[in-house]
Design an enzyme around this catalytic site. Sequence first.
Site, PDB file in Angstrom:
ATOM      1  N   GLY A  13       0.823  -1.203   0.000  1.00  0.00           N
ATOM      2  CA  GLY A  13       0.000   0.000   0.000  1.00  0.00           C
ATOM      3  C   GLY A  13       0.858   1.254   0.000  1.00  0.00           C
ATOM      4  N   ASN A 113       6.983  -4.861   5.983  1.00  0.00           N
ATOM      5  CA  ASN A 113       7.583  -6.077   6.526  1.00  0.00           C
ATOM      6  C   ASN A 113       7.904  -7.120   5.457  1.00  0.00           C
ATOM      7  OD1 ASN A 113       7.086  -5.194   9.308  1.00  0.00           O
ATOM      8  ND2 ASN A 113       4.954  -5.540   8.804  1.00  0.00           N
ATOM      9  N   THR A 141       5.170   2.492   5.636  1.00  0.00           N
ATOM     10  CA  THR A 141       3.864   1.869   5.853  1.00  0.00           C
ATOM     11  C   THR A 141       3.053   2.728   6.803  1.00  0.00           C
ATOM     12  OG1 THR A 141       2.647  -0.044   6.727  1.00  0.00           O
ATOM     13  CG2 THR A 141       4.798   0.371   7.687  1.00  0.00           C
ATOM     14  N   ASP A 143       0.842   1.612   8.591  1.00  0.00           N
ATOM     15  CA  ASP A 143       0.561   0.770   9.761  1.00  0.00           C
ATOM     16  C   ASP A 143       1.602   0.927  10.864  1.00  0.00           C
ATOM     17  OD1 ASP A 143      -1.792  -0.500   8.775  1.00  0.00           O
ATOM     18  OD2 ASP A 143      -0.539  -1.720   7.470  1.00  0.00           O
ATOM     19  N   GLY A 190      -5.685  -1.181  10.214  1.00  0.00           N
ATOM     20  CA  GLY A 190      -4.962  -1.797  11.320  1.00  0.00           C
ATOM     21  C   GLY A 190      -5.345  -3.254  11.426  1.00  0.00           C
ATOM     22  N   GLU A 247      -9.691  -2.018  12.114  1.00  0.00           N
ATOM     23  CA  GLU A 247     -10.371  -3.026  11.297  1.00  0.00           C
ATOM     24  C   GLU A 247     -10.119  -4.452  11.772  1.00  0.00           C
ATOM     25  OE1 GLU A 247      -8.856  -2.828   7.306  1.00  0.00           O
ATOM     26  OE2 GLU A 247      -6.771  -3.026   7.946  1.00  0.00           O
ATOM     27  N   TYR A 296      -8.973   4.478   1.859  1.00  0.00           N
ATOM     28  CA  TYR A 296      -7.825   5.051   1.167  1.00  0.00           C
ATOM     29  C   TYR A 296      -7.571   6.498   1.575  1.00  0.00           C
ATOM     30  CZ  TYR A 296      -7.839   1.080  -2.106  1.00  0.00           C
ATOM     31  OH  TYR A 296      -7.775  -0.150  -2.665  1.00  0.00           O
TER      32      TYR A 296
END
Length: 418
Positions: A13, A113, A141, A143, A190, A247, A296
């Site tokens: 992403g 990762n 990322t 995240d 997440g 999520e 997004y």
Amino acid sequence: MSRSKLLYAHSGGVTAVINATAAAVIAAAREQEGRIGGVLAAHRGIVGVLHEDLIDTSGLDAAALARLARTPGGAFGSCRFDLPHDDDGKVMERLFAVFDAHEVGFLLYNGGNGSMDAVARLQAEARRRAHPLVCIGVPKTVDNDIVGTDCCPGFGSAAKYLATSMLEAGLDIASMAGPKGSVFVMEVMGRNTGWLAAATALAAGGDPERPPHIVLVPEAAFDEEAFLARVRETTERLGYCAITVAEGIRRTDGSLLMEKSHDARGYVQLGGAGSAVARMIHERLGYKHHWAIPDYLQRAGGHWLSATDHAQAIAVGRAAVAYAVQGLGGTMPAIRRVRDAPYQWDMAPLDCDAIANLERTLPADFVRADGLHVTAAACDYIRPLIVGEFTQPTQHGLPDYRAFDLPRLGRRLAAWRG
């Protein structure tokens, strides 16, 4: 070392600042004129390399690079592709054939990762072949879950966007709260970690009476009864309740609260946890409810960048080029927090093999004991990462996100049939 080319690729992403890293890589590589003989970019990451779909970046002048550095999304395209372990080496053989056909001596892979796993494996394969390729990982990322780095470029801007969204939505719902009670639920990204959800707690500014009143993260099991009790108490006291839901939240038995589908590889697409929580509140408590999914939007908000995040995105790109010419294959520039107040950071090389496929979750002391919110320690950690504004030039009232001229290189190999 000969003047071989540098190949840059996105993976996974994209973020609001990944193009800032790309621009920094291109600019820094051009400064290494004696070592690097040009910069190529793969269209859609490793998939583009396999299909020999490569972009010539030489036409991007200084003005275009400056514009690229403030444009969200991935200008060169990205992909989700894991290097296979069971294809008899066909993918590796193809990748190295493409590297050789285009005189690639440096590969910079910008991802999370899984991408660091690809970097480690490609560098190991180069060593096995006695091939001169130097492969460097470049972190990104939203995240914020790469192990070994204080934070990940992309997270700070997404965190800023989400905290702002909760702040503004909280003002709205507080204005409209009535005697029947109103609840607002925002579902954020997440899958396994709650970094983005935790960031929304910044909207409260340390005041427990301000939104978000509840923050649900994957690191804490979702206890339905305890959750509903807190919603009832908050709504009866304030007239409304604002909730952040990651999520990937799970029930006490470990099962996901909501998932959309599985693909052929078993990859689970998440989505709907926020709507499930909102429906649960309405059915059990009867409150008026609204829910939203930034989706997004949270990773594409280039109009509201964190200046700190943008600076770190540029820094990791430049450091990656420096590591490449130093021959530090298989490493990634990791951001290190030197001090908290004022926030200071630097970078150091980190072995990708040691961090590949690991996930950095919220520390236990960042999650409140009842599992219904995050702590002040979490806010203290995140707050410096969203600091600073980045003013975007506009065209006709909108950010100036014009397209870039990205010519393809001619193919030198037969088409990939893998």
